[in-house]
Design an enzyme around this catalytic site. Sequence first.
Site: not given
Length: 430
Positions: A388, A86, A77, A362, A161, A267, A83, A294
């Site tokens: 997550c 990342c 990138c 979840d 991106c 997701q 940025c 969830y």
Amino acid sequence: MRSSKPPRRGPQRPAGPEPETEVAILDMGGEGDGLAEGPVYVPFTLPGERARVRGRGERRQLAELLSASPERVEPPCPHFGTCGGCALQHWEMASYLAWKRERLIGTLARQHIETEVLPIFASPPASRRRVALHARQGSRDAARLGYKMRASWDLVTIEACPIADPRIVAALPALRRLAAPLFEHPKSAPTLHVTLTDQGLDVDISGVERKSGGLSADGRMRLAQAAAEGGLARVSLDGEIAYMDQQAPSVRLGPARVFLPPGAFLQATPQAEAAMRAFVVEAAQGAAQIADLYCGVGTFTFALAEIAPVYAADGAAEAVRALTTALAGAPGLKGVRAEARDLVRRPVLAEELRKTDVVVFDPPRAGAAEQSAEIARSAVGRAIGVSCNPATFGRDARTLIEAGFRLVRVLPVDQFLWSPHVELVGVFER
């Protein structure tokens, strides 16, 4: 292509009395910065490298890369290093993924949990269907649009991106025009939450000043016109629809087509979603009664309902309504009963789970402490946790393990490519 060049970096601090020193990078820190003795954290460095660094304290700036790791590659990138999205594009893929998997193993070990950790599932580049783009005032016809700089509130105006679906990247000019009318009030700091659906881009806008009355009628007209000209599927302001094309945006979840409420959670990549759903469904085989807690708009619900009747619950009432509406177009299911329910204040009790033999949960990043306690107290024989946040997953897993469950296997999932973030699905049995 491998490269020994240091990554492109954003604006440097003004010249001053900050000292420089040489360090050897020994490991990777949890946020994706190289780790030297001290500890000293240096962004954009890799284990085995030597670097000259600038600054004081634990967090330093890379001044010069003195020797490069053979694992260093050319970042794909042009915005990398400036940025803030990342952190790890300069690391070759196999080593980067191995590090993520080891981080997950270490997080579980801190809770004294050992289990089979499967090879990590990695989403490919150009697969993100959901991004958040920050807007700043530009010209009357086009705003500045991009991501926040690393460790800064300033904006990187992006032109490319490599993590985002190419259809989102192609729409950047249209999205800049869409954001142009949003700056009527000086306190407005809009964020465009962009989701790629089967009908095109669904954009929910937050951060527009509302205390002064919100966007004017003229501003709303300009917004709708820009959305139509840009071919967008829908635009909403904090969930209130400002423009919609002929059909509400939708996605297919297993056997169902779900029409999404504005701002609905999905997701981040469809590939990771499919991998997690397949793993959950395989683990739920043989169930006679399933609870999907969830559940959101039904990421797992519809596929689970092909196995057994499902009770689905989530605190987001609009998501549950979308799930319920989609049931009519999904024949062949064993049955779904859905309920809008705050699972923190009113978790599903152990007594309510007496006929349930498999629970899927979840939760958001905060985890499922209250609900895990009820699963632990129940007679459920199998639980499948999707998370997550490995730290809160580990906490909730410890609750289940102390009640007699065993964490039998874990699938790590990388759907936030080139970031330190890792997700997982874990299967518990007793």
